[in-house]
Scaffold this motif. Sequence first.
Motif, PDB file in Angstrom:
ATOM      1  N   ASP B  34       9.555 -20.097 -42.382  1.00 42.57           N
ATOM      2  CA  ASP B  34       9.449 -20.148 -40.924  1.00 42.57           C
ATOM      3  C   ASP B  34      10.839 -20.306 -40.320  1.00 42.57           C
ATOM      4  O   ASP B  34      11.448 -21.362 -40.410  1.00 42.57           O
ATOM      5  N   MET B  35      11.333 -19.247 -39.724  1.00 42.05           N
ATOM      6  CA  MET B  35      12.652 -19.311 -39.073  1.00 42.05           C
ATOM      7  C   MET B  35      12.506 -19.215 -37.556  1.00 42.05           C
ATOM      8  O   MET B  35      13.398 -18.792 -36.853  1.00 42.05           O
ATOM      9  N   SER B  36      11.342 -19.654 -37.046  1.00 41.80           N
ATOM     10  CA  SER B  36      11.057 -19.412 -35.629  1.00 41.80           C
ATOM     11  C   SER B  36      11.797 -20.355 -34.681  1.00 41.80           C
ATOM     12  O   SER B  36      11.994 -20.035 -33.527  1.00 41.80           O
ATOM     13  N   ARG B  37      12.188 -21.549 -35.147  1.00 44.72           N
ATOM     14  CA  ARG B  37      12.825 -22.496 -34.229  1.00 44.72           C
ATOM     15  C   ARG B  37      14.224 -22.863 -34.711  1.00 44.72           C
ATOM     16  O   ARG B  37      14.548 -22.761 -35.887  1.00 44.72           O
ATOM     17  N   GLY B  38      15.019 -23.347 -33.794  1.00 46.36           N
ATOM     18  CA  GLY B  38      16.374 -23.787 -34.108  1.00 46.36           C
ATOM     19  C   GLY B  38      16.353 -25.203 -34.647  1.00 46.36           C
ATOM     20  O   GLY B  38      16.716 -26.150 -33.970  1.00 46.36           O
ATOM     21  N   LYS B  39      15.929 -25.301 -35.884  1.00 47.80           N
ATOM     22  CA  LYS B  39      15.655 -26.599 -36.487  1.00 47.80           C
ATOM     23  C   LYS B  39      16.691 -26.834 -37.585  1.00 47.80           C
ATOM     24  O   LYS B  39      16.871 -25.974 -38.449  1.00 47.80           O
ATOM     25  N   PRO B  40      17.370 -27.965 -37.558  1.00 49.74           N
ATOM     26  CA  PRO B  40      18.326 -28.224 -38.642  1.00 49.74           C
ATOM     27  C   PRO B  40      17.581 -28.322 -39.974  1.00 49.74           C
ATOM     28  O   PRO B  40      16.409 -28.675 -40.019  1.00 49.74           O
ATOM     29  N   SER B  41      18.275 -28.025 -41.038  1.00 47.92           N
ATOM     30  CA  SER B  41      17.657 -28.103 -42.359  1.00 47.92           C
ATOM     31  C   SER B  41      17.487 -29.557 -42.774  1.00 47.92           C
ATOM     32  O   SER B  41      18.125 -30.461 -42.224  1.00 47.92           O
ATOM     33  N   ALA B  42      16.651 -29.760 -43.763  1.00 49.82           N
ATOM     34  CA  ALA B  42      16.421 -31.111 -44.273  1.00 49.82           C
ATOM     35  C   ALA B  42      17.739 -31.729 -44.742  1.00 49.82           C
ATOM     36  O   ALA B  42      18.048 -32.884 -44.427  1.00 49.82           O
ATOM     37  N   ALA B 317      29.561 -27.727 -41.185  1.00 51.41           N
ATOM     38  CA  ALA B 317      29.717 -27.370 -42.603  1.00 51.41           C
ATOM     39  C   ALA B 317      28.414 -26.819 -43.182  1.00 51.41           C
ATOM     40  O   ALA B 317      28.435 -26.001 -44.101  1.00 51.41           O
ATOM     41  N   PHE B 318      27.287 -27.286 -42.636  1.00 53.62           N
ATOM     42  CA  PHE B 318      26.007 -26.730 -43.072  1.00 53.62           C
ATOM     43  C   PHE B 318      25.722 -25.381 -42.404  1.00 53.62           C
ATOM     44  O   PHE B 318      25.180 -24.477 -43.027  1.00 53.62           O
ATOM     45  N   LEU B 319      26.042 -25.324 -41.128  1.00 58.51           N
ATOM     46  CA  LEU B 319      25.624 -24.164 -40.339  1.00 58.51           C
ATOM     47  C   LEU B 319      26.500 -22.930 -40.581  1.00 58.51           C
ATOM     48  O   LEU B 319      26.006 -21.805 -40.619  1.00 58.51           O
ATOM     49  N   ARG B 320      27.813 -23.184 -40.716  1.00 64.69           N
ATOM     50  CA  ARG B 320      28.767 -22.072 -40.819  1.00 64.69           C
ATOM     51  C   ARG B 320      28.383 -21.076 -41.915  1.00 64.69           C
ATOM     52  O   ARG B 320      28.256 -19.872 -41.640  1.00 64.69           O
ATOM     53  N   PRO B 321      28.179 -21.540 -43.148  1.00 63.67           N
ATOM     54  CA  PRO B 321      27.843 -20.561 -44.195  1.00 63.67           C
ATOM     55  C   PRO B 321      26.551 -19.804 -43.906  1.00 63.67           C
ATOM     56  O   PRO B 321      26.423 -18.635 -44.283  1.00 63.67           O
ATOM     57  N   ARG B 393      15.560 -13.311 -31.753  1.00 61.38           N
ATOM     58  CA  ARG B 393      16.385 -14.499 -31.970  1.00 61.38           C
ATOM     59  C   ARG B 393      16.348 -14.883 -33.446  1.00 61.38           C
ATOM     60  O   ARG B 393      15.278 -15.173 -33.980  1.00 61.38           O
ATOM     61  N   ILE B 394      17.508 -14.913 -34.055  1.00 64.34           N
ATOM     62  CA  ILE B 394      17.582 -15.337 -35.460  1.00 64.34           C
ATOM     63  C   ILE B 394      18.075 -16.776 -35.506  1.00 64.34           C
ATOM     64  O   ILE B 394      19.113 -17.111 -34.938  1.00 64.34           O
ATOM     65  N   ALA B 395      17.308 -17.636 -36.147  1.00 67.89           N
ATOM     66  CA  ALA B 395      17.627 -19.068 -36.221  1.00 67.89           C
ATOM     67  C   ALA B 395      17.926 -19.425 -37.681  1.00 67.89           C
ATOM     68  O   ALA B 395      17.011 -19.722 -38.436  1.00 67.89           O
ATOM     69  N   PRO B 396      19.196 -19.378 -38.076  1.00 66.47           N
ATOM     70  CA  PRO B 396      19.488 -19.500 -39.508  1.00 66.47           C
ATOM     71  C   PRO B 396      19.579 -20.928 -40.025  1.00 66.47           C
ATOM     72  O   PRO B 396      19.775 -21.128 -41.228  1.00 66.47           O
ATOM     73  N   SER B 397      19.399 -21.930 -39.178  1.00 71.05           N
ATOM     74  CA  SER B 397      19.726 -23.301 -39.579  1.00 71.05           C
ATOM     75  C   SER B 397      18.759 -23.905 -40.600  1.00 71.05           C
ATOM     76  O   SER B 397      19.176 -24.662 -41.474  1.00 71.05           O
ATOM     77  N   TYR B 398      17.492 -23.614 -40.505  1.00 71.23           N
ATOM     78  CA  TYR B 398      16.505 -24.368 -41.281  1.00 71.23           C
ATOM     79  C   TYR B 398      16.428 -24.009 -42.771  1.00 71.23           C
ATOM     80  O   TYR B 398      16.391 -24.905 -43.613  1.00 71.23           O
TER      81      TYR B 398
END
Lengths: 427, 427
Positions: B34-42, B317-321, B393-398
């Motif tokens: 599920d990449m539907s929301r701008g949610k930080p990863s665990a 540092a998490f988001l950039r890659p 909208r692509i939300a790559p964070s989660y």
Amino acid sequence: MKPYKEWDREQLMQEYDRLRAEYEKAKASGLSLDMSRGKPSAAQVEISRGLLDVLSSTSDLTENGLDCCNYGYLEGIPEAKELIADIVQVEPENVIIYGNSSLNIMYDQISRSYTHGVMGHTPWCRQDKIKFLCPVPGYDRHFAITEWFGIEMINIPLYDDGPDMDMVESYVNTDPAVKGIWCVPKYSNPTGTSYSDETVLRMAALEPAAEDFRLYWDNAYNVHHLYDDRQDEILEILQCCKEAGHPDMAYKFFSTSKITFPGSGIAALVSSEANLADVRRQLKIQTIGHDKLNMLRHVRFFRDEVGVREHMKKHAAFLRPKFEIVLSTLEREIEGLEIGTWIRPRGGYFISFNSLPGCAKKIVARSKEAGLVLTGAGATYPYGKDPEDSNIRIAPSYPTEEELIQAMQVFVLSVKLVSIEKILALD
Amino acid sequence: MKPYKEWDREQLMQEYDRLRAEYEKAKASGLSLDMSRGKPSAAQVEISRGLLDVLSSTSDLTENGLDCCNYGYLEGIPEAKELIADIVQVEPENVIIYGNSSLNIMYDQISRSYTHGVMGHTPWCRQDKIKFLCPVPGYDRHFAITEWFGIEMINIPLYDDGPDMDMVESYVNTDPAVKGIWCVPKYSNPTGTSYSDETVLRMAALEPAAEDFRLYWDNAYNVHHLYDDRQDEILEILQCCKEAGHPDMAYKFFSTSKITFPGSGIAALVSSEANLADVRRQLKIQTIGHDKLNMLRHVRFFRDEVGVREHMKKHAAFLRPKFEIVLSTLEREIEGLEIGTWIRPRGGYFISFNSLPGCAKKIVARSKEAGLVLTGAGATYPYGKDPEDSNIRIAPSYPTEEELIQAMQVFVLSVKLVSIEKILALD
């Protein structure tokens, strides 16, 4: 003691002079105490400090696999719903957990009804006139919400067993403009009284002229008993409404503000599934969800409803002696003089004092002059207008016992002085 | 790579068959993401765990003598105001701290304007028609609020330097029904672009036909940079409005939801003193105040604005890659084919992809079929209607990086398949 009104004039003048001197002395002692709100004392709040140790950086922040430190679970975590459901005697599906303030939930209910209506009915802002019944004396912040929305408030006398139900029935069942009634059914603010079973059943059996009428059932003092052996219990309103054929007639409100930390607790809306479905339509627009870590903290701190009850005994240990100070002072100093009446509550946060008519404002002013700030006279009535100018809310929780003894001294002196002035027509 | 449209039909058919096989293979791999929301990863959320150690049962819960574990301080503790003020470049008196959700603050602004009006102006519910300008693509939850209140939404194209200001000026300065504009001025959701100085200055220089017009300035990604060396900075809107002679024209919104724990942070309304005075009239009716212990936690965890900036580097540092995975995949797989465009953002949570017209819904559906849930096509437009059916909208964070590589594989395959279908008019 003989009632003041039976004293002869000279006796009363002498008493007045004596009290006056005492009052001036008390005033000179430099008391500065705010007893205007039902605020737990600093020492009392300390008992919840363990809540701050429940979660640390090494804690498991999931509960049954649900991640409590990320977005999601708009209605709150299931474990918090279960805990609250047990406390307020409903099923978890009847609960939505909100943020820290049940007042905010009440505001939201009124505001949403105003802007969008209740379950498909015409929004209140598109209706001519909206009215609410207000059992009095009552909670000033309830009345402030309805006043803010321009809702006409109708005073309903509150007796020892609840509001005047004949009057409630005659308004609710005939006037479609009457959309709600503010209820603090248990350990009422400010009288400390609770609704009798008959009152609750009559509430549930109302046949409202307005389909969007709801009981605004503020369970603020649901577990706030003062004594182990003498406790009020009331019937569960959702169940009663269901049995009476009105499953959607009540919104019940709850918070842990006076259970853990005031302002840092969790709050809940409790209602039928149909009402909650109506609320959810707004909720998903309004927020991304409430603070789940604080829910988790509460769940793990209390474990279950029994944990809450045990915790409440610690609160009672602080409050009981303070209530006793107020009550024993009133009994010792006022009883028999026929210048005031009060009720001996078994729970809650307040003692409600009724002075001679026309004296409340003066008593509050007189107390303030000597450094004691009480809840404003009239605050317990809609629009701040007590028609009798008689009711005063005493909130004994915040001061220390020493301060409270001093405060009550000032209070009874003020009551006596103002009462004698009235009897002698001195002012 | 040569643009698809220049390939001859047979080449394109061959390519289609090859991609189709690849897609079926990807689909068979059983992706479920599920990449539907701008949610930080665990893993990303973990960096804020220290916040849970800041307060314990032995902590001092006062700050400069103010008790944070009892009622009081309706607007939040002064230290939290200072912290937020520093982050958003205003004075503490321009800040009111709320609960955990800036979305809820925005809802409240609209709701209060609807029920009670803005600074004495006629409530919106008593006006004929209310309109909002919506730079597109934009944030679906903004649009959901205005739609909920029946406010007519007008699309305004969002360019790399901000909304089409000619269009904004022509609406705002002539139509008294236009009461607001939704702005995400920095690292916009979803384009990742930021307003140029000229855009901000033109916003501040608007001469609204409606005196109750406000800029709804959502500072959601104020400190959410991806890079140390390339960062967007925008002019501070309250100051710009003041200098342009419109000191009360902006409401600014902020939260720490994507700084500490999503859903367990603190949020703030930032505005002129006159606007905040207007808000306070409601606030004191609405709540007993927000969670001060959580404010205290944030204040002590970060100490100051520098602490926040340092913390944000860990997020980056998490988001950039992840952003790089999305961007490099798009560059490697789509660049040159002329079947989509995108922007390389320097911050925020999203990458906005524009497909060939009429393809977005199909691409999202195709991705879903292979186990990848994207934000619904159209969600970035009012009423869920993208007139071009082009923006995704692509939300790559989660997802983890591994999942994201897989997901992007599915995404580009979906884009290519749907695009070829369009070019060949296959569907």
